[in-house]
Design a protein around this motif. Structure first.
Motif, PDB file in Angstrom:
ATOM      1  N   GLY A 318       0.819  -1.282   0.107  1.00 58.37           N
ATOM      2  CA  GLY A 318       0.172  -0.451  -0.189  1.00 58.37           C
ATOM      3  C   GLY A 318       0.844   1.585  -0.204  1.00 58.37           C
ATOM      4  O   GLY A 318       0.563   2.190  -0.783  1.00 58.37           O
ATOM      5  N   LEU A 319       2.141   1.347   0.812  1.00 54.97           N
ATOM      6  CA  LEU A 319       2.571   2.792   0.535  1.00 54.97           C
ATOM      7  C   LEU A 319       3.313   2.775  -0.332  1.00 54.97           C
ATOM      8  O   LEU A 319       3.901   3.863  -1.238  1.00 54.97           O
ATOM      9  N   ASN A 320       4.065   1.815  -0.772  1.00 52.50           N
ATOM     10  CA  ASN A 320       5.327   1.918  -2.481  1.00 52.50           C
ATOM     11  C   ASN A 320       4.199   2.236  -3.361  1.00 52.50           C
ATOM     12  O   ASN A 320       4.699   2.642  -4.611  1.00 52.50           O
ATOM     13  N   GLY A 390      -5.209  -4.319  13.847  1.00 48.51           N
ATOM     14  CA  GLY A 390      -6.162  -4.488  13.025  1.00 48.51           C
ATOM     15  C   GLY A 390      -6.328  -4.374  11.528  1.00 48.51           C
ATOM     16  O   GLY A 390      -5.523  -3.689  11.264  1.00 48.51           O
ATOM     17  N   ASP A 391      -6.512  -5.132  10.981  1.00 43.11           N
ATOM     18  CA  ASP A 391      -6.582  -5.780  10.022  1.00 43.11           C
ATOM     19  C   ASP A 391      -7.159  -4.637   8.164  1.00 43.11           C
ATOM     20  O   ASP A 391      -6.464  -3.554   8.222  1.00 43.11           O
ATOM     21  N   ASP A 392      -8.064  -4.755   9.549  1.00 39.97           N
ATOM     22  CA  ASP A 392      -9.789  -3.203   8.985  1.00 39.97           C
ATOM     23  C   ASP A 392      -8.115  -1.834   9.530  1.00 39.97           C
ATOM     24  O   ASP A 392      -8.744  -0.941   8.122  1.00 39.97           O
ATOM     25  N   ALA A 393      -8.171  -1.586  10.254  1.00 38.93           N
ATOM     26  CA  ALA A 393      -7.392   0.171  10.986  1.00 38.93           C
ATOM     27  C   ALA A 393      -6.399  -0.107   9.399  1.00 38.93           C
ATOM     28  O   ALA A 393      -6.524   1.059   9.067  1.00 38.93           O
ATOM     29  N   LEU A 394      -5.602  -0.856   9.640  1.00 46.23           N
ATOM     30  CA  LEU A 394      -4.194  -1.100   8.736  1.00 46.23           C
ATOM     31  C   LEU A 394      -4.918  -0.590   7.994  1.00 46.23           C
ATOM     32  O   LEU A 394      -4.321   0.038   6.837  1.00 46.23           O
ATOM     33  N   ALA A 395      -5.846  -1.114   6.571  1.00 43.78           N
ATOM     34  CA  ALA A 395      -6.701  -1.031   5.376  1.00 43.78           C
ATOM     35  C   ALA A 395      -7.109   0.625   4.918  1.00 43.78           C
ATOM     36  O   ALA A 395      -6.729   0.992   4.142  1.00 43.78           O
ATOM     37  N   LEU A 401      -3.568   8.009   3.443  1.00 43.65           N
ATOM     38  CA  LEU A 401      -3.074   8.183   2.906  1.00 43.65           C
ATOM     39  C   LEU A 401      -2.168   8.248   1.322  1.00 43.65           C
ATOM     40  O   LEU A 401      -2.417   9.510   0.606  1.00 43.65           O
ATOM     41  N   GLN A 402      -3.585   7.167   1.240  1.00 45.16           N
ATOM     42  CA  GLN A 402      -3.222   7.378  -1.025  1.00 45.16           C
ATOM     43  C   GLN A 402      -4.372   8.461  -0.915  1.00 45.16           C
ATOM     44  O   GLN A 402      -4.096   9.000  -2.182  1.00 45.16           O
ATOM     45  N   ARG A 403      -5.422   8.469  -0.699  1.00 45.61           N
ATOM     46  CA  ARG A 403      -6.331   9.947  -1.312  1.00 45.61           C
ATOM     47  C   ARG A 403      -5.441  11.388  -0.608  1.00 45.61           C
ATOM     48  O   ARG A 403      -5.401  12.113  -1.493  1.00 45.61           O
ATOM     49  N   VAL A 404      -4.544  11.374   0.211  1.00 43.17           N
ATOM     50  CA  VAL A 404      -4.121  12.510   0.608  1.00 43.17           C
ATOM     51  C   VAL A 404      -3.071  12.555  -1.146  1.00 43.17           C
ATOM     52  O   VAL A 404      -2.776  13.845  -0.989  1.00 43.17           O
ATOM     53  N   PHE A 405      -2.283  11.657  -0.741  1.00 35.57           N
ATOM     54  CA  PHE A 405      -1.278  11.967  -1.762  1.00 35.57           C
ATOM     55  C   PHE A 405      -1.091  11.086  -2.752  1.00 35.57           C
ATOM     56  O   PHE A 405      -0.290  11.050  -4.100  1.00 35.57           O
TER      57      PHE A 405
END
Length: 406
Positions: A318-320, A390-395, A401-405
């Motif tokens: 997700g970050l990459n 948690g998996d949901d919170a991580l996703a 972050l993807q929306r902001v950047f």
């Protein structure tokens, strides 16, 4: 008029607040105020402590023998269990008398440095580093000498860098694998080379093995890599090595406060004497719980490790996917440490962050996501995200972050 002395000790006043705890506290305060902040700041598993460990603690609390003082260095049964665990996982045969049980890993780290350092002694500190290390080194009278390895080196320092940092005042090398904040793991060959270098120059080694059991495959195949202990790689180093460990991360027991240090008889005797005045024994109930953790079923450990592995792969991908972030894949612990220098100097929602500290503030404000800036661990230009949530919170956090950047 007589000159007034400082109200607060200069030594204590110079200690910086833990940046990770500060960011986590800020995130929790915002959550309490009703903001839907997702925190990647805290280094603690989101799982409950396994039931058999809790049951052992409940039974211990009802037993009057645990209502009294016990040996400052720890319950004999726990020291025996720690010695057995050390042989199994670190390849080192030790006597229970070489173990001091401490109030969490932090106390073990402090007592290790306090037992070895005199004023002016230098400690080589591979960087990025956990926020507590330089503070306790200075508190013990030592001088931290940072040796930085960036994302281009997978955050692993080289022998050449270590040698360049060594002086006549160097007494200790701190060796941490897996690492907080980067999740980097040294290979058996790298560990052996560093251990042989330390042995050649007569250095002490303090090795923090708190994340020893949280290691993963470099290929995603499910077969975990191995975090080889430096004393297993170089057995001759055992007489000049202190191992630090605990139950906090492996068994989701951060609040139980049980750690330990292991080392040569003279260093352990010194640390035991210090602890006898500093805190005396660790809570007996927590020690009984730790015995259950080390000697009972390890099934929950593997279940948690697999969950962390799944989250590790998700957050790296997700970050990459964000242009401007380079996130190496960690092989241990439960952190990623992306290089975010590609996001700096650019405008995001009307803000142009010039440092990772400013970027972390922007992320908290615009994405309602909490991360710890690289300045807490070394140079600017990085962020630490813990994926022990948690998996949901991580996703959801990564999606924000993807929306902001984006």
């Amino acid at each position: 008029m007589t000159e007034q002395l400082p109200r607060i000790s200069r030594r204590i006043a110079a200690i910086a607040e833990s940046a990770t705890l500060k960011v986590d506290a800020k995130a929790k305060a915002l959550q309490a105020a009703g903001r839907p902040v997702i925190s990647f700041a805290a280094g603690e598993p989101d799982f409950a402590t396994p039931d058999h460990i809790v049951d052992a603690a409940v039974a211990a609390a009802r037993d009057p023998k645990n209502h009294r003082y016990t040996p400052a260095a720890g319950l004999p049964e726990l020291r025996e269990a720690i010695a057995a665990k050390t042989l199994k996982d670190s390849g080192l045969t030790v006597s229970p008398s070489q173990v001091v049980v401490t109030n969490g890993g932090k106390q073990a780290v402090y007592e290790s440095f306090a037992s070895l350092l005199d004023p002016g002694d230098e400690v080589i500190l591979p960087t990025p580093h956990w926020t507590t290390y330089p503070e306790v080194i200075k508190l013990a009278g030592g001088v931290p000498v940072q040796v930085f390895a960036g994302a281009d080196q997978n955050y692993l320092v080289s022998i050449e860098q270590l040698e360049a940092a060594r002086t006549d005042r160097t007494k200790v090398l701190l060796f941490v694998s897996p690492s907080n904040p980067t999740g980097a793991v040294y290979s058996p060959e790298q560990t052996r080379a560093i251990g042989e270098w330390a042995l050649q120059h007569g250095l002490w080694v303090i090795t923090d093995e708190i994340y020893q059991k949280l290691v993963y495959s470099s290929t995603g195949s499910g077969q975990a890599t191995t975090a080889v202990s430096i004393v297993e790689a170089v057995p001759e180093l055992a007489d000049r090595t202190i191992l630090v460990n605990g139950v906090a991360k492996t068994y989701a027991m951060t609040g139980w406060r049980v750690g330990w240090m292991i080392g040569p008889a003279d260093a352990i005797k010194a640390a035991g004497n210090l602890q006898s005045h500093l805190s005396s024994n660790v809570s007996n109930v927590s020690q009984r719980a730790a015995i259950a953790a080390l000697t009972g079923s390890q099934d929950s450990v593997e279940q948690m490790r697999q969950a962390f592995d799944r989250r590790r792969q998700a957050i790296v991908a997700g970050l990459n996917a964000i242009d401007g972030i380079h996130c190496p894949t960690p092989q241990g612990a439960f952190y990623v440490y992306p290089d975010v220098s590609g996001l700096l100097g650019r405008e995001w929602g009307g803000v142009v962050p010039g440092s990772s500290l400013e970027l972390a503030d922007l992320i908290l404000d615009q994405a309602e996501v909490a991360a710890v800036p690289g300045e807490a661990f070394g140079p600017s230009g990085y962020l630490r995200f813990s994926y022990a949530l948690g998996d949901d919170a991580l996703a959801e956090g990564v999606a924000r972050l993807q929306r902001v950047f984006g």
